[in-house]
Structure formats: structure tokens, C-alpha cells
Design a protein around this motif. Structure first.
Motif, PDB file in Angstrom:
ATOM      1  N   ASP A   6       0.832  -1.077   0.073  1.00  0.00           N
ATOM      2  CA  ASP A   6       0.306  -0.148   0.243  1.00  0.00           C
ATOM      3  C   ASP A   6       0.595   1.071   0.273  1.00  0.00           C
ATOM      4  O   ASP A   6       0.569   2.311  -1.083  1.00  0.00           O
ATOM      5  N   VAL A   7       2.356   1.474   1.006  1.00  0.00           N
ATOM      6  CA  VAL A   7       2.490   2.592   0.795  1.00  0.00           C
ATOM      7  C   VAL A   7       3.799   1.942  -0.016  1.00  0.00           C
ATOM      8  O   VAL A   7       3.883   3.965  -0.608  1.00  0.00           O
ATOM      9  N   LEU A   8       4.132   1.989  -0.682  1.00  0.00           N
ATOM     10  CA  LEU A   8       5.192   1.591  -2.082  1.00  0.00           C
ATOM     11  C   LEU A   8       3.863   1.658  -3.356  1.00  0.00           C
ATOM     12  O   LEU A   8       5.082   3.148  -4.186  1.00  0.00           O
ATOM     13  N   LYS A   9       2.792   1.732  -3.304  1.00  0.00           N
ATOM     14  CA  LYS A   9       1.955   2.262  -4.175  1.00  0.00           C
ATOM     15  C   LYS A   9       1.398   3.048  -4.164  1.00  0.00           C
ATOM     16  O   LYS A   9       1.686   4.224  -5.205  1.00  0.00           O
ATOM     17  N   ASP A  10       1.648   4.081  -2.837  1.00  0.00           N
ATOM     18  CA  ASP A  10       1.327   6.028  -3.019  1.00  0.00           C
ATOM     19  C   ASP A  10       2.455   6.488  -3.311  1.00  0.00           C
ATOM     20  O   ASP A  10       1.929   7.412  -4.078  1.00  0.00           O
ATOM     21  N   SER A  11       3.419   5.919  -3.262  1.00  0.00           N
ATOM     22  CA  SER A  11       5.094   6.832  -3.522  1.00  0.00           C
ATOM     23  C   SER A  11       4.477   6.420  -5.627  1.00  0.00           C
ATOM     24  O   SER A  11       5.341   7.420  -5.977  1.00  0.00           O
ATOM     25  N   HIS A  12       4.508   5.412  -5.679  1.00  0.00           N
ATOM     26  CA  HIS A  12       4.232   5.223  -7.363  1.00  0.00           C
ATOM     27  C   HIS A  12       3.224   6.306  -7.444  1.00  0.00           C
ATOM     28  O   HIS A  12       3.969   6.302  -8.490  1.00  0.00           O
ATOM     29  N   GLU A  13       2.106   6.100  -7.201  1.00  0.00           N
ATOM     30  CA  GLU A  13       1.276   7.047  -7.497  1.00  0.00           C
ATOM     31  C   GLU A  13       1.966   8.913  -7.848  1.00  0.00           C
ATOM     32  O   GLU A  13       1.606   9.539  -8.449  1.00  0.00           O
ATOM     33  N   LYS A  14       2.379   9.168  -6.626  1.00  0.00           N
ATOM     34  CA  LYS A  14       3.026  10.447  -6.638  1.00  0.00           C
ATOM     35  C   LYS A  14       4.152  10.449  -7.358  1.00  0.00           C
ATOM     36  O   LYS A  14       4.071  12.042  -8.757  1.00  0.00           O
ATOM     37  N   GLN A  15       4.748   9.645  -7.288  1.00  0.00           N
ATOM     38  CA  GLN A  15       5.931   9.459  -8.688  1.00  0.00           C
ATOM     39  C   GLN A  15       4.963   9.910 -10.566  1.00  0.00           C
ATOM     40  O   GLN A  15       5.589  11.201 -10.410  1.00  0.00           O
ATOM     41  N   ARG A  16       4.289   9.137 -10.044  1.00  0.00           N
ATOM     42  CA  ARG A  16       3.425   9.097 -11.877  1.00  0.00           C
ATOM     43  C   ARG A  16       3.136  10.803 -11.850  1.00  0.00           C
ATOM     44  O   ARG A  16       3.251  10.920 -13.164  1.00  0.00           O
ATOM     45  N   LEU A  17       2.257  11.446 -10.792  1.00  0.00           N
ATOM     46  CA  LEU A  17       1.707  12.456 -10.964  1.00  0.00           C
ATOM     47  C   LEU A  17       3.002  13.514 -11.620  1.00  0.00           C
ATOM     48  O   LEU A  17       2.795  14.538 -11.799  1.00  0.00           O
ATOM     49  N   LEU A  18       3.704  13.684 -10.821  1.00  0.00           N
ATOM     50  CA  LEU A  18       5.228  14.636 -10.136  1.00  0.00           C
ATOM     51  C   LEU A  18       5.544  14.427 -11.903  1.00  0.00           C
ATOM     52  O   LEU A  18       5.851  15.639 -12.025  1.00  0.00           O
ATOM     53  N   MET A  19       5.438  13.322 -12.297  1.00  0.00           N
ATOM     54  CA  MET A  19       6.105  13.231 -13.848  1.00  0.00           C
ATOM     55  C   MET A  19       5.223  13.479 -15.028  1.00  0.00           C
ATOM     56  O   MET A  19       5.590  14.692 -15.970  1.00  0.00           O
ATOM     57  N   ASP A  20       3.580  13.631 -15.043  1.00  0.00           N
ATOM     58  CA  ASP A  20       2.875  13.863 -15.792  1.00  0.00           C
ATOM     59  C   ASP A  20       2.943  15.315 -15.480  1.00  0.00           C
ATOM     60  O   ASP A  20       2.990  16.291 -16.649  1.00  0.00           O
ATOM     61  N   ALA A  21       2.577  16.458 -14.994  1.00  0.00           N
ATOM     62  CA  ALA A  21       2.882  17.546 -14.369  1.00  0.00           C
ATOM     63  C   ALA A  21       4.003  17.839 -15.100  1.00  0.00           C
ATOM     64  O   ALA A  21       4.104  19.360 -15.880  1.00  0.00           O
ATOM     65  N   ILE A  22       5.094  17.242 -14.706  1.00  0.00           N
ATOM     66  CA  ILE A  22       6.885  18.068 -15.105  1.00  0.00           C
ATOM     67  C   ILE A  22       6.504  18.818 -16.651  1.00  0.00           C
ATOM     68  O   ILE A  22       7.030  19.312 -17.670  1.00  0.00           O
ATOM     69  N   LEU A  23       6.152  17.187 -17.792  1.00  0.00           N
ATOM     70  CA  LEU A  23       5.909  16.826 -19.038  1.00  0.00           C
ATOM     71  C   LEU A  23       5.378  17.991 -19.736  1.00  0.00           C
ATOM     72  O   LEU A  23       4.875  18.269 -20.800  1.00  0.00           O
ATOM     73  N   GLN A  24       4.023  18.645 -18.290  1.00  0.00           N
ATOM     74  CA  GLN A  24       2.934  19.602 -18.477  1.00  0.00           C
ATOM     75  C   GLN A  24       3.941  20.892 -18.364  1.00  0.00           C
ATOM     76  O   GLN A  24       3.189  21.511 -18.982  1.00  0.00           O
ATOM     77  N   THR A  25       5.123  21.191 -17.974  1.00  0.00           N
ATOM     78  CA  THR A  25       5.449  22.987 -18.352  1.00  0.00           C
ATOM     79  C   THR A  25       6.298  22.669 -19.797  1.00  0.00           C
ATOM     80  O   THR A  25       6.818  21.944 -20.410  1.00  0.00           O
ATOM     81  N   SER A  26       7.152  23.944 -19.606  1.00  0.00           N
ATOM     82  CA  SER A  26       7.754  23.963 -20.844  1.00  0.00           C
ATOM     83  C   SER A  26       8.914  25.072 -19.852  1.00  0.00           C
ATOM     84  O   SER A  26       8.408  26.043 -19.506  1.00  0.00           O
ATOM     85  N   GLY A  27      10.185  24.924 -20.311  1.00  0.00           N
ATOM     86  CA  GLY A  27      11.190  25.974 -20.047  1.00  0.00           C
ATOM     87  C   GLY A  27      11.548  26.105 -18.999  1.00  0.00           C
ATOM     88  O   GLY A  27      11.014  25.386 -18.457  1.00  0.00           O
ATOM     89  N   ASP A  28      12.725  26.894 -18.579  1.00  0.00           N
ATOM     90  CA  ASP A  28      12.583  26.734 -16.693  1.00  0.00           C
ATOM     91  C   ASP A  28      12.414  28.005 -16.604  1.00  0.00           C
ATOM     92  O   ASP A  28      12.592  28.784 -16.340  1.00  0.00           O
ATOM     93  N   THR A  29      11.528  27.513 -15.661  1.00  0.00           N
ATOM     94  CA  THR A  29      10.132  28.036 -15.412  1.00  0.00           C
ATOM     95  C   THR A  29      10.021  27.166 -13.928  1.00  0.00           C
ATOM     96  O   THR A  29      10.814  26.362 -13.238  1.00  0.00           O
ATOM     97  N   GLN A  30       9.667  28.158 -12.860  1.00  0.00           N
ATOM     98  CA  GLN A  30       9.753  27.885 -11.302  1.00  0.00           C
ATOM     99  C   GLN A  30       8.602  26.647 -10.617  1.00  0.00           C
ATOM    100  O   GLN A  30       8.686  25.844 -10.448  1.00  0.00           O
ATOM    101  N   ALA A  31       7.300  26.456 -11.772  1.00  0.00           N
ATOM    102  CA  ALA A  31       6.483  24.606 -11.937  1.00  0.00           C
ATOM    103  C   ALA A  31       7.182  23.996 -12.020  1.00  0.00           C
ATOM    104  O   ALA A  31       7.476  23.216 -11.252  1.00  0.00           O
ATOM    105  N   ARG A  32       8.440  24.369 -13.314  1.00  0.00           N
ATOM    106  CA  ARG A  32       8.755  22.718 -13.521  1.00  0.00           C
ATOM    107  C   ARG A  32      10.688  22.724 -12.151  1.00  0.00           C
ATOM    108  O   ARG A  32      10.316  20.983 -12.345  1.00  0.00           O
ATOM    109  N   ARG A  33      10.791  23.955 -11.931  1.00  0.00           N
ATOM    110  CA  ARG A  33      11.666  23.420 -11.189  1.00  0.00           C
ATOM    111  C   ARG A  33      11.372  23.144  -9.826  1.00  0.00           C
ATOM    112  O   ARG A  33      11.817  22.184  -9.013  1.00  0.00           O
ATOM    113  N   GLU A  34      10.020  23.460  -9.126  1.00  0.00           N
ATOM    114  CA  GLU A  34       9.635  22.759  -7.980  1.00  0.00           C
ATOM    115  C   GLU A  34       9.238  21.882  -8.543  1.00  0.00           C
ATOM    116  O   GLU A  34       9.385  20.925  -7.654  1.00  0.00           O
TER     117      GLU A  34
END
Length: 142
Positions: A6-34
Motif C-alpha cells: 500500500d505505501v509503495l503504491k502511494d509513492s508510485h502514484e505520487k511519482q507518476r503524477l509529478l512526472m506528468d506535471a513536469i511534462l506539462q511544463t515548458s522551459g525553465d519555469t518556477q513550476a518545472r523547477r518545483e
């Protein structure tokens, strides 16, 4: 009570969401850095805690030793891609290409764990171990 899966799957989901969010950004932006800083922190903490509190007990079993070694090797590959990302200008097209490589490597790793490693580990670990390992993992990543 949550178990280690359960706890590993929670982390896996967080990783997936963060990677998806990063790929929605462009350039060296504050959002991408965060998002990238959060992803890197999540991946780093996850790998260390997973190796200590999931892989370590599994490497002791003949049934799960090979998958454990494979999982640890994949963590090292992911670390190398992160190092490449860290040394590449975030606004360059090369950074985005590396980020997509990281996403591919991480998603492959997570899928292997969830679709096969967890099934094997479920046979090797008893219920008490699964809950104890979850508590240890959560303490370490907190």
C-alpha cells in the motif's frame, strides 16, 4: 493498517503524477523547477527506503533474490538519468528528452514491481512483516 504494498503504491502514484506535471511544463519555469525538485526528492527517498525496507528482506529468499537485484539495478539506472538531468539546462530540448527517458525508466520499474515483484513478495513475506515494513518505510520517508 497499511502494508508495504500500500505505501509503495502511494509513492508510485505520487511519482507518476509529478512526472506528468513536469511534462506539462515548458522551459525553465518556477513550476518545472518545483515539480522536478519534488520528484527528485520522492525518487531518492523512495529508492533508499524501498531498498532497506522491501528489497533487503526479499534478497534473503531464493524465490525473490533475482527480482530484488534487478530492482536495485533499475534504481541505479534511474539515478544516472537524474544526474544527467541535473547537469542539463532545464530550458533545453535535451532536458525534456532526458525527462521523458526518466519517465519511461521509472514507469517500467513501477509496473514491474506492481505486476510481478509484489506478487512474489506477497508469497515470501507474512502479514506481520508486510505491516512492520510499511511502518519502517513510512518513518524513513517522512
Amino acid at each position: 493498517m497499511k502494508n508495504i504494498f500500500d505505501v509503495l503504491k502511494d509513492s508510485h502514484e505520487k511519482q507518476r503524477l509529478l512526472m506528468d506535471a513536469i511534462l506539462q511544463t515548458s522551459g525553465d519555469t518556477q513550476a518545472r523547477r518545483e515539480f522536478y525538485a519534488s520528484l527528485k526528492d520522492e525518487l531518492t527517498k523512495h529508492a533508499a527506503a524501498e531498498e532497506r525496507h522491501f528489497y533487503a528482506p526479499l534478497i534473503q529468499s531464493d524465490q525473490s533474490i533475482d527480482m530484488t537485484r534487478h530492482g536495485i539495478a533499475e534504481h541505479h539506472v534511474i539515478d544516472k538519468v537524474i544526474a544527467q538531468l541535473d547537469s542539463t539546462d532545464m530550458s533545453s530540448p535535451g532536458w525534456l528528452t532526458l525527462m521523458k527517458t526518466l519517465q519511461h525508466k521509472v514507469e517500467h520499474h513501477l509496473e514491474e514491481e506492481e505486476k510481478s515483484f509484489f506478487q512474489t513478495a506477497g508469497k515470501v513475506l507474512d502479514s506481520e512483516q508486510k505491516e512492520t515494513l510499511a511502518r519502517k518505510y513510512e518513518r524513513e520517508v517522512a
